[in-house]
Design an enzyme around this catalytic site. Structure first.
Site, PDB file in Angstrom:
ATOM      1  N   GLU A 249       0.639   1.922  -3.751  1.00 12.16           N
ATOM      2  CA  GLU A 249       2.036   1.282  -3.878  1.00 12.16           C
ATOM      3  C   GLU A 249       2.649   1.721  -5.364  1.00 12.16           C
ATOM      4  O   GLU A 249       1.650   2.063  -6.334  1.00 12.16           O
ATOM      5  CB  GLU A 249       1.957  -0.106  -3.946  1.00 12.16           C
ATOM      6  CG  GLU A 249       2.919  -1.198  -4.579  1.00 12.16           C
ATOM      7  CD  GLU A 249       2.672  -2.542  -4.414  1.00 12.16           C
ATOM      8  OE1 GLU A 249       3.436  -3.511  -4.354  1.00 12.16           O
ATOM      9  OE2 GLU A 249       1.338  -2.884  -4.580  1.00 12.16           O
TER      10      GLU A 249
ATOM     11  N   LYS B  13       8.988  -3.926   1.538  1.00  7.44           N
ATOM     12  CA  LYS B  13       7.994  -4.755   1.426  1.00  7.44           C
ATOM     13  C   LYS B  13       8.456  -6.125   1.820  1.00  7.44           C
ATOM     14  O   LYS B  13       9.534  -6.557   1.130  1.00  7.44           O
ATOM     15  CB  LYS B  13       7.253  -4.862   0.030  1.00  7.44           C
ATOM     16  CG  LYS B  13       6.238  -5.981  -0.002  1.00  7.44           C
ATOM     17  CD  LYS B  13       5.722  -5.784  -1.539  1.00  7.44           C
ATOM     18  CE  LYS B  13       4.313  -6.412  -1.537  1.00  7.44           C
ATOM     19  NZ  LYS B  13       3.746  -6.425  -3.190  1.00  7.44           N
TER      20      LYS B  13
ATOM     21  N   CYS C 196       0.625  -3.657   0.093  1.00 10.15           N
ATOM     22  CA  CYS C 196      -0.218  -4.762  -0.978  1.00 10.15           C
ATOM     23  C   CYS C 196      -0.449  -5.945  -0.342  1.00 10.15           C
ATOM     24  O   CYS C 196      -0.796  -6.483   0.659  1.00 10.15           O
ATOM     25  CB  CYS C 196       0.390  -4.455  -2.173  1.00 10.15           C
ATOM     26  SG  CYS C 196      -0.764  -4.957  -3.497  1.00 10.15           S
TER      27      CYS C 196
END
Length: 265
Positions: free
Chosen positions: A40, A110, A151
Site C-alpha cells: 500500500e 479501497k 490493508c
C-alpha cells in the site's frame, strides 16, 4: 505460478521510493516470478503535508509501473497510490494491476477505510481525506482469478467471500501498511484465516519500519497457501519473498474439504 511479495519502507522521497520499488520488481523478475505485488502507498508514506498531488490512473504512477511490467515481462500489482478522488477534499486509495505487456488489467479502490481511535496509541481517520470504493474486483491473471483488497479490508471477511464466490478468485492479494501495534497480534492470524476460509492463496505485501513520527509498519510480508500454511515470509528489512503456487493443490483442497460448496448462508 511463481509469485513474489515486495516489502519496502516508503518515506517522504517519492523518487527514491519508486527507485526501490523498481529494484525489488527487478529482483522478483530475476527470481522467475510471474506476478509481483507491492505494498500500500508504494510511492509515498510520509507526512500528509508532503503527499504527492493525486493523479489519474494513467498518470505518472501508473505509467511508471506499466513501463516496469512491460520491461520486465511480468505481471505487477503496484500496491496502491493516491488517485484523483470524487471531490477536492478526497482521494481514492487505489490499486493497479498490469499485465506482461504493461497494459492495465484491473483497478481497485479501497472499500473499508481505517477510522480508528486508540487512546495513547493511534488516532487515524482515513475517511477525512479518502473516499471509499464501492465494488469488489477480481482480475484475470492468465486465467487465474486474483481478488483485490487493501490493508484494512483484511478485517472484513465478507469482502473475501465475495471475491472467492463461485470460484472466481483463487488468489487474494493484500497490499498493506499495517500498523506495528496491531500487526504483532493480528496480521498473520487474519491472513491465514482469509486463506483457510476461502481456500485461496494469499499474497500479502507490507510496508516495514518507521515512516513518519508516530507511524511504524509491521512488515512480515508473506505468501500463504489454501491450507493456511505460510510458504514464504520476509524478514524485517526491505526485500522480497518468493514462492511457487501449486494451483492443482488448491483444486484438490476445495474438492476434499468442500466448505465453499457446503455454505448455507
Amino acid at each position: 505460478m511463481r509469485v513474489a511479495v515486495c516489502q519496502l519502507n516508503a518515506r517522504e522521497d517519492r523518487a527514491a521510493n519508486l527507485a526501490v520499488a523498481r529494484d525489488l520488481l527487478t529482483r522478483a523478475a530475476d527470481a522467475g516470478a510471474d506476478l509481483a505485488v507491492l505494498p500500500e502507498y508504494t510511492d509515498y508514506l510520509g507526512p500528509a503535508a508532503g503527499a504527492p498531488k493525486p493523479e489519474p490512473v494513467d498518470g505518472e504512477f501508473g505509467t511508471f509501473f506499466a513501463d516496469a511490467a512491460r520491461d520486465l515481462g511480468i505481471w505487477i500489482h503496484a500496491g496502491s497510490f493516491h488517485e484523483t478522488g470524487p471531490d477536492p477534499d478526497h482521494i481514492y486509495n487505489t490499486s493497479l494491476v498490469f499485465n506482461r505487456a504493461g497494459e492495465l488489467a484491473a483497478t481497485y479502490r479501497k472499500i473499508h477505510l481505517y477510522d480508528v481511535e486508540i487512546p495513547g496509541k493511534v488516532s487515524f481517520h482515513e475517511s477525512r481525506t479518502v473516499a471509499a470504493g464501492t465494488a469488489p474486483v477480481v482480475a484475470d491473471v492468465e486465467g487465474v482469478g486474483l481478488g483485490l483488497s487493501i490493508c484494512y479490508d483484511l478485517r472484513f471477511p465478507e469482502l473475501y467471500r465475495a471475491l472467492a464466490d463461485d470460484g472466481r478468485a483463487k488468489l487474494l492479494v493484500v497490499p498493506a501498511a499495517f500498523m506495528a501495534h496491531t500487526g504483532r497480534d493480528h496480521w498473520e492470524i487474519l491472513l491465514r484465516a482469509r486463506a483457510i476460509e476461502n481456500q485461496c492463496y494469499v499474497l500479502a505485501a507490507g510496508q516495514i519500519g518507521n515512516h513518519e513520527p508516530g507511524r511504524t509498519c509491521f512488515g512480515r510480508s508473506m505468501i500463504i497457501d489454501p491450507w493456511g500454511t505460510v510458504l514464504a515470509q520476509a524478514p524485517d528489512t526491505t526485500t522480497i519473498a518468493v514462492a511457487d503456487l501449486d494451483l492443482p493443490r488448491l483444486d484438490t483442497i476445495r474438492l476434499e474439504l468442500p466448505s465453499l460448496a457446503n455454505r448455507r448462508l
